[in-house]
Design a protein around this motif. Structure first.
Motif, mmCIF file in Angstrom:
data_model
loop_
_atom_site.group_PDB
_atom_site.id
_atom_site.type_symbol
_atom_site.label_atom_id
_atom_site.label_comp_id
_atom_site.label_asym_id
_atom_site.label_seq_id
_atom_site.Cartn_x
_atom_site.Cartn_y
_atom_site.Cartn_z
ATOM 1 N N CYS A 4 -6.437 -6.952 9.036
ATOM 2 C CA CYS A 4 -5.003 -6.638 8.909
ATOM 3 C C CYS A 4 -4.186 -7.923 8.792
ATOM 4 N N ARG A 38 -7.691 3.743 10.340
ATOM 5 C CA ARG A 38 -7.033 3.295 11.567
ATOM 6 C C ARG A 38 -5.521 3.418 11.450
ATOM 7 N N GLU A 39 -4.973 3.041 10.296
ATOM 8 C CA GLU A 39 -3.520 3.132 10.107
ATOM 9 C C GLU A 39 -3.054 4.589 10.126
ATOM 10 N N GLY A 77 -3.225 5.749 13.722
ATOM 11 C CA GLY A 77 -2.147 5.138 14.489
ATOM 12 C C GLY A 77 -0.804 5.784 14.198
ATOM 13 N N PHE A 78 -0.583 6.126 12.932
ATOM 14 C CA PHE A 78 0.666 6.804 12.563
ATOM 15 C C PHE A 78 0.762 8.153 13.275
ATOM 16 N N ALA A 119 7.395 3.147 11.018
ATOM 17 C CA ALA A 119 5.974 2.869 10.762
ATOM 18 C C ALA A 119 5.753 2.476 9.308
ATOM 19 N N SER A 144 4.364 -1.243 8.145
ATOM 20 C CA SER A 144 2.994 -1.287 7.638
ATOM 21 C C SER A 144 2.938 -0.830 6.191
ATOM 22 N N LEU A 160 0.318 -0.296 4.560
ATOM 23 C CA LEU A 160 -0.717 0.742 4.446
ATOM 24 C C LEU A 160 -0.173 2.110 4.841
ATOM 25 N N VAL A 161 0.622 2.187 5.893
ATOM 26 C CA VAL A 161 1.228 3.470 6.270
ATOM 27 C C VAL A 161 2.152 3.940 5.156
#
Length: 201
Positions: free
Chosen positions: A13, A57-58, A61-62, A90, A94, A96-97
């Motif tokens: 990351c 993972r993202e 986590g979201f 978020a 991020s 990625l999110v």
């Protein structure tokens, strides 16, 4: 090796924040995490496996943040406001999110296929990452369903649950519009206004 895996994901990351994904080197990720390159390959199998794990993972986590917002204090409307604020924050924090929520993947990001890939990994977390990754529609549905379940409560009737699901989806989609085109006013005021008008109708 959960600790090594998490360190490797953190290192990947951090590398992604500094350079585009095609320029991220596995040897550098391993060195930053303080583990051998073999450990990295044992955990993820390949750079694509690392990308899939990072995206998974993202997404997780979201959704964990959505659950925290729903578990917060206040009435149903304020908890939906918290979900909308979390969604926007978020996505802002991020890339990625943001890509997961919008489906817009830039060349800077890893963009693994959302469909499952064959997995022979002995690592359970990697087998999960090698499974299907969520599309934007999947995430909207997950947030809507989690929100409706949390706000309707046990024993709610079908009509009440359906109405809650419609309000929750409206809030999620409004938050996504704020991700794509940030408003002058905060998302909280937009959501409160929409929910107030909806309840008054």
């Amino acid at each position: 090796m959960p600790a090594a895996r998490e360190s490797l994901l953190e290192a990947a990351c951090a590398a992604l924040a500094r350079r585009p994904w095609p320029a991220v080197r596995m040897v550098d990720v391993a060195a930053t995490a303080g583990v051998s390159r073999q450990t990295l390959y044992n955990e993820f199998g390949s750079k694509d496996g690392l990308a899939r794990a990072l995206v998974r993972r993202e997404a997780d986590g979201f959704l964990a943040g959505v659950d925290r917002a729903l578990a917060g204090h206040g009435d149903a409307r304020e908890r939906l406001v918290a979900v909308a604020e979390w969604t926007v924050s978020a996505a802002r924090d991020s890339a990625l999110v943001r890509a997961l929520l919008t489906g817009c993947w830039s060349e800077r990001l890893p963009a693994p296929a959302l469909t499952a890939v064959p997995s022979s990994s002995p690592v359970p977390a990697q087998r999960r990452a090698d499974g299907p990754l969520p599309s934007p529609g999947d995430l909207v549905a997950a947030v809507r369903d989690r929100s409706a379940a949390a706000l309707s409560g046990p024993g709610a009737g079908a009509a009440e649950t359906g109405e809650a699901a419609r309000s929750c989806e409206l809030v999620v989609r409004l938050a996504l519009s704020c991700v794509a085109a940030p408003p002058d006013e905060g998302v909280a005021e937009l959501v409160r206004g929409v929910l107030h008008r909806q309840q008054g109708a």
